[in-house]
Design a protein around this motif. Structure first.
Motif, PDB file in Angstrom:
ATOM      1  N   TYR A   1       0.839  -1.202   0.000  1.00  0.00           N
ATOM      2  CA  TYR A   1       0.000   0.000   0.000  1.00  0.00           C
ATOM      3  C   TYR A   1       0.876   1.256   0.000  1.00  0.00           C
ATOM      4  O   TYR A   1       0.712   2.162  -0.806  1.00  0.00           O
ATOM      5  CB  TYR A   1      -0.911  -0.007   1.235  1.00  0.00           C
ATOM      6  CG  TYR A   1      -1.764   1.232   1.350  1.00  0.00           C
ATOM      7  CD1 TYR A   1      -3.004   1.297   0.719  1.00  0.00           C
ATOM      8  CD2 TYR A   1      -1.331   2.351   2.064  1.00  0.00           C
ATOM      9  CE1 TYR A   1      -3.792   2.439   0.801  1.00  0.00           C
ATOM     10  CE2 TYR A   1      -2.101   3.500   2.142  1.00  0.00           C
ATOM     11  CZ  TYR A   1      -3.330   3.537   1.516  1.00  0.00           C
ATOM     12  OH  TYR A   1      -4.100   4.670   1.582  1.00  0.00           O
TER      13      TYR A   1
ATOM     14  N   CYS B   1     -10.683   4.024  -3.653  1.00  0.00           N
ATOM     15  CA  CYS B   1     -11.195   3.861  -2.290  1.00  0.00           C
ATOM     16  C   CYS B   1     -11.866   5.165  -1.850  1.00  0.00           C
ATOM     17  O   CYS B   1     -11.312   6.254  -2.065  1.00  0.00           O
ATOM     18  CB  CYS B   1     -10.023   3.519  -1.352  1.00  0.00           C
ATOM     19  SG  CYS B   1     -10.414   3.627   0.403  1.00  0.00           S
TER      20      CYS B   1
ATOM     21  N   CYS C   1      -9.331   6.781   0.983  1.00  0.00           N
ATOM     22  CA  CYS C   1      -7.962   7.257   0.680  1.00  0.00           C
ATOM     23  C   CYS C   1      -7.692   7.465  -0.804  1.00  0.00           C
ATOM     24  O   CYS C   1      -6.674   8.052  -1.169  1.00  0.00           O
ATOM     25  CB  CYS C   1      -6.937   6.282   1.261  1.00  0.00           C
ATOM     26  SG  CYS C   1      -6.878   4.714   0.363  1.00  0.00           S
TER      27      CYS C   1
ATOM     28  N   CYS D   1     -10.830   0.332   0.672  1.00  0.00           N
ATOM     29  CA  CYS D   1      -9.710  -0.602   0.454  1.00  0.00           C
ATOM     30  C   CYS D   1      -9.365  -1.361   1.737  1.00  0.00           C
ATOM     31  O   CYS D   1      -9.728  -0.941   2.837  1.00  0.00           O
ATOM     32  CB  CYS D   1      -8.487   0.134  -0.090  1.00  0.00           C
ATOM     33  SG  CYS D   1      -7.563   1.068   1.130  1.00  0.00           S
TER      34      CYS D   1
ATOM     35  N   CYS E   1      -7.592   0.685   4.477  1.00  0.00           N
ATOM     36  CA  CYS E   1      -8.446   1.571   5.277  1.00  0.00           C
ATOM     37  C   CYS E   1      -9.326   0.763   6.243  1.00  0.00           C
ATOM     38  O   CYS E   1      -9.619   1.213   7.345  1.00  0.00           O
ATOM     39  CB  CYS E   1      -9.307   2.459   4.378  1.00  0.00           C
ATOM     40  SG  CYS E   1      -8.334   3.745   3.573  1.00  0.00           S
TER      41      CYS E   1
HETATM   42 ZN    ZN Z   1      -8.271   3.259   1.343  1.00  0.00          ZN
END
Ligand code: ZN
Ligand code: SF4
Ligand code: ZN
Length: 298
Positions: free
Chosen positions: A139, A273, A276, A285, A288
């Protein structure tokens, strides 16, 4: 004692799978040439690309950053501080010293500032440590690269890693993973390009390059790696390699040449997402979602 294949002086390294021996200077030359050839063969990147190299402090990733810098690519290091006690402390110091010595740009992010340290998350998550740790690292590599203008992320996965993953994916007939086990994952839909330029080098070859290039790296492994199932299979492959040198390379490269092109990738539909903005297959996502779970408990 064997002689260097190039200059006939006393060789310091013998590579059984190629049946060649080198002195220090010609080993480095061989390593850099082979790396350049791999980058070109798999169309990984060009001189105009901006490359973020994920560095853990180990021999593979630091050798990669050093070699790409020597080959004249525009590179910077990216270190994710995981908060795994002494191991993480030493890793960070090694990366900082490495970058300082070469006047290379190094970015460091501390995940406990955004989430929590890996040991803390481990107390709360049921999944294997490496599973969520890998997810967190992927990520940050993607989002950080995009936010800072890098279009390629390079990782130090070596031949031992790739052939072991291949063996595990075949033993479990994990087709989805086999489809994505490529040296280059293209950019698009919110992802930057991901490349593995060291795919043809063994751990040992990277360690020799590090040694000959005065790279100080952390030798101890992450304490959580002991629980990884892959270690066992890595050892088995190394035993086979000892008996028949060249097996790992042939196993992995023949997979890429003979089977990979026939595997059809059905790409999922990615969306941004809602929290984010990173690419995801559901509204929020998995990063998150993890962050939200943690915020409730921490
Ligand atoms: Zn996210
Ligand atoms: Fe993370 Fe597992 Fe690697 Fe340790 S071994 S850094 S926990 S992925
Ligand atoms: Zn030589």
């Amino acid at each position: 004692m064997k002689k260097c294949y190039k200059c006939e002086t006393k060789a310091l390294v013998y590579l059984p799978q190629y049946r060649i021996a080198f002195c220090k200077e010609h080993y480095i030359e061989w390593y850099l040439r082979r790396l350049q050839h791999t980058i070109d063969e798999f169309k990984m990147f060009k001189k105009e690309d901006k490359i973020l190299v994920a560095v853990s402090g180990g021999k593979d990733s630091l050798s990669l950053l050093d070699a790409l810098y020597k080959l004249g690519y525009e590179v910077a290091g990216f270190h994710i501080y995981l908060g795994i006690g002494d191991y993480s402390e030493k890793s960070r110091v090694v990366c900082e010293e490495f970058a300082k010595k070469r006047s290379l740009k190094l970015y460091i992010i501390d995940i406990s500032q955004y989430l929590a340290s890996i040991p803390k998350i481990d107390e709360l998550e049921k999944r294997p440590t490496c599973s969520f740790c890998g997810q967190i690292k992927r990520y940050y590599m993607n989002s950080f690269a995009k936010q800072n203008g890098y279009n390629v992320v390079a990782t130090g996965h070596n031949l031992d890693d790739e052939s072991t993953t291949l063996l595990l994916n075949i033993l479990n007939w994990n087709i989805e993973y086999l489809i994505r086990q490529k040296p280059v994952l293209s950019e698009g839909e919110g992802f930057v390009r991901k490349v593995k330029p060291l795919l043809k080098f063994t751990e040992k070859e990277n360690a020799i390059y590090a040694l000959f290039s005065d790279i100080n790296y952390i030798e101890e492994e992450c304490p959580f790696s002991k629980n990884a199932t892959s270690i066992h299979y890595k050892k088995i492959l190394s035993l086979i390699e000892e008996k028949s040198p060249g097996t790992k390379l042939r196993f992995y490269l023949d997979f890429l040449r003979k089977l990979q092109p026939h595997l059809k990738e059905e790409k999922p539909k990615f969306m941004a997402c809602t929290i984010c903005g990173e690419p995801t297959v559901s509204q929020v996502c998995s990063f998150c979602k993890l962050k939200e779970r943690l915020s409730k408990i921490l």
